[in-house]
Design an enzyme around this catalytic site. Structure first.
Site, PDB file in Angstrom:
ATOM      1  NE  ARG A 104      -3.819   0.712   1.979  1.00  0.00           N
ATOM      2  CZ  ARG A 104      -5.028   0.794   2.537  1.00  0.00           C
ATOM      3  NH1 ARG A 104      -5.194   1.522   3.630  1.00  0.00           N
ATOM      4  NH2 ARG A 104      -6.052   0.159   2.035  1.00  0.00           N
ATOM      5  CG  HIS A 131      -8.525   0.324  -2.718  1.00  0.00           C
ATOM      6  ND1 HIS A 131      -7.777  -0.793  -2.380  1.00  0.00           N
ATOM      7  CD2 HIS A 131      -9.136   0.728  -1.560  1.00  0.00           C
ATOM      8  CE1 HIS A 131      -7.931  -1.036  -1.089  1.00  0.00           C
ATOM      9  NE2 HIS A 131      -8.731  -0.141  -0.569  1.00  0.00           N
ATOM     10  CD  GLN A 134     -12.935  -1.563  -0.528  1.00  0.00           C
ATOM     11  OE1 GLN A 134     -12.136  -1.522   0.378  1.00  0.00           O
ATOM     12  NE2 GLN A 134     -14.156  -2.037  -0.370  1.00  0.00           N
ATOM     13  CG  ASP A 223     -13.541   6.533  -0.735  1.00  0.00           C
ATOM     14  OD1 ASP A 223     -13.430   6.392   0.503  1.00  0.00           O
ATOM     15  OD2 ASP A 223     -12.561   6.476  -1.516  1.00  0.00           O
ATOM     16  CB  CYS A 263     -14.040   1.510   0.179  1.00  0.00           C
ATOM     17  SG  CYS A 263     -13.483   3.203   0.321  1.00  0.00           S
TER      18      CYS A 263
HETATM   19  N1   CP Z   1     -11.137   0.010   2.625  1.00  0.00           N
HETATM   20  C1   CP Z   1      -9.872  -0.087   3.041  1.00  0.00           C
HETATM   21  O1   CP Z   1      -8.962  -0.356   2.256  1.00  0.00           O
HETATM   22  O2   CP Z   1      -9.695   0.107   4.368  1.00  0.00           O
HETATM   23  P1   CP Z   1      -8.312   0.362   5.111  1.00  0.00           P
HETATM   24  O3   CP Z   1      -7.777   1.654   4.592  1.00  0.00           O
HETATM   25  O4   CP Z   1      -8.645   0.403   6.560  1.00  0.00           O
HETATM   26  O5   CP Z   1      -7.382  -0.782   4.766  1.00  0.00           O
HETATM   27  N1  NVA Z   2      -9.967   6.816  -1.257  1.00  0.00           N
HETATM   28  C1  NVA Z   2      -9.574   6.375   0.066  1.00  0.00           C
HETATM   29  C2  NVA Z   2      -9.782   4.919   0.219  1.00  0.00           C
HETATM   30  C3  NVA Z   2      -9.450   4.367   1.575  1.00  0.00           C
HETATM   31  C4  NVA Z   2      -9.634   2.901   1.670  1.00  0.00           C
HETATM   32  C5  NVA Z   2      -8.116   6.725   0.285  1.00  0.00           C
HETATM   33  O1  NVA Z   2      -7.306   6.529  -0.628  1.00  0.00           O
HETATM   34  O2  NVA Z   2      -7.781   7.192   1.376  1.00  0.00           O
END
Ligand code: CP
Ligand code: NVA
Length: 306
Positions: A104, A131, A134, A223, A263
């Site tokens: 990540r 993502h 997800q 989101d 998400c």
């Molecule tokens: N939805 C999601 O990826 O959650 P986290 O950021 O908590 O991993």
């Molecule tokens: N769009 C959000 C998703 C988190 C799971 C981010 O990137 O922070």
């Protein structure tokens, strides 16, 4: 069958997506019934995090353990990926020690570079751009809730961000109809939208009017308005996104059986109300749980078969 890595959904074929969703449903049924698979026995997943996480970290770690393997949580601060050590070298070193890497981070190019130099599978656990895990779990959740993806109308309301981009890829690989509603200036990437429209035509729409977008939707998805890394823009975004909150009055425009997805993490009172989060239409906690089932199937396919 899925290639070595999972970097973005557009790198998967329609068959790859269908096979993965099928495996995820089967794995969910198996584990709910007390069955197990030990295809990761003796194998280790390294998880590199440059951003915070609850769902991604816990679901990958639990999935690896439930398959008989082990997962290792590593922060970018410790590794200094791209700073203390070149990404290509870290990829080579990790490939000598672990059986898979989940990452990540901010730049999609970092994930691509890691995958190019790693001999073990690399999984994108979120970048600024995409993502994929997800959205694959989301598609599984929609299939579960509606019985099929055929003809399902999903309306995403909010920022044209990583989740929106992966939803576009998801619409290209499944029969869903996707409407993305954003304030002006927050549209998803134009190249991705154009490529999507070329491929799936009217099944993809980008609008600015939330009421129009909500009409007849089977799913309303939202989101956060400021993603990880955009914290300094939060106040400006709160102003710019006023009118794009998912609330009960908006749901009244949708299909009577509408379900609401997010998400997570949610910023209650910003992009979504408490009433919707805690109400009968909410599907986001099934979504969160399905991260585990989807990723268990993913790890089994990518790491278990070797
Ligand atoms: N939805 C999601 O990826 O959650 P986290 O950021 O908590 O991993
Ligand atoms: N769009 C959000 C998703 C988190 C799971 C981010 O990137 O922070």
């Amino acid at each position: 069958m899925l290639q070595k890595d999972l970097l973005s959904i557009d790198r998967m074929t329609k068959e790859d997506v269908a096979d993965l969703l099928k495996a995820a449903h089967e794995m969910k049924t198996l584990y709910k019934g007390g069955g197990t698979v030990d295809s990761l026995k003796g194998k280790v997943l390294a998880m590199l995090f440059a951003k915070p996480s609850l769902r991604t970290r816990v679901s990958f770690e639990v999935a690896a353990v439930q398959l008989g393997g082990h997962a290792m949580y590593i922060t970018h601060g410790e590794v200094g990926l791209g700073k203390r050590e070149a990404v290509c070298d870290a990829a080579r070193v990790l490939s000598r020690m672990v059986d898979g890497i989940m990452i990540r981070t901010f730049a999609q190019s970092e994930v691509e570079e890691l995958a190019a130099h790693a001999s073990v599978p690399v999984i994108n656990g979120l970048t600024d751009r995409y993502h994929p895990c997800q959205v694959l779990a989301d598609l599984m959740t929609v299939e579960e809730a509606f019985g099929s993806l055929e003809g399902i109308r999903i309306t995403y309301i909010g920022d044209g961000n990583n989740v929106a981009h992966s939803l576009i890829h998801g619409a290209r690989r499944t029969p869903i109809h996707l409407t993305l509603v954003t304030p002006e200036g927050y549209e998803p990437n134009k190249e991705l939208v154009d490529a999507g429209k070329t491929e799936i035509g009217d099944r993809l729409r980008v609008l600015h009017d939330a009421t129009e977008g909500a009409k007849g939707a089977h799913v309303i998805y939202t989101d956060v308005w400021a993603s990880m890394g955009q914290e300094s823009e939060r106040q400006k975004r709160l102003n710019d996104f006023a009118g794009y909150q998912v609330q009960e009055t908006l749901l009244e425009k949708a299909d009577p059986g509408v379900r609401v997805m997010h998400c997570l993490p949610a910023h209650r009172g910003e992009e979504i109300t408490d009433e919707v989060m805690d109400g009968a239409h909410a599907l986001m906690f099934d979504q969160a749980e399905n991260r585990l089932h989807l990723q268990r199937a993913l790890l089994h396919i990518l790491m278990g078969a070797q």
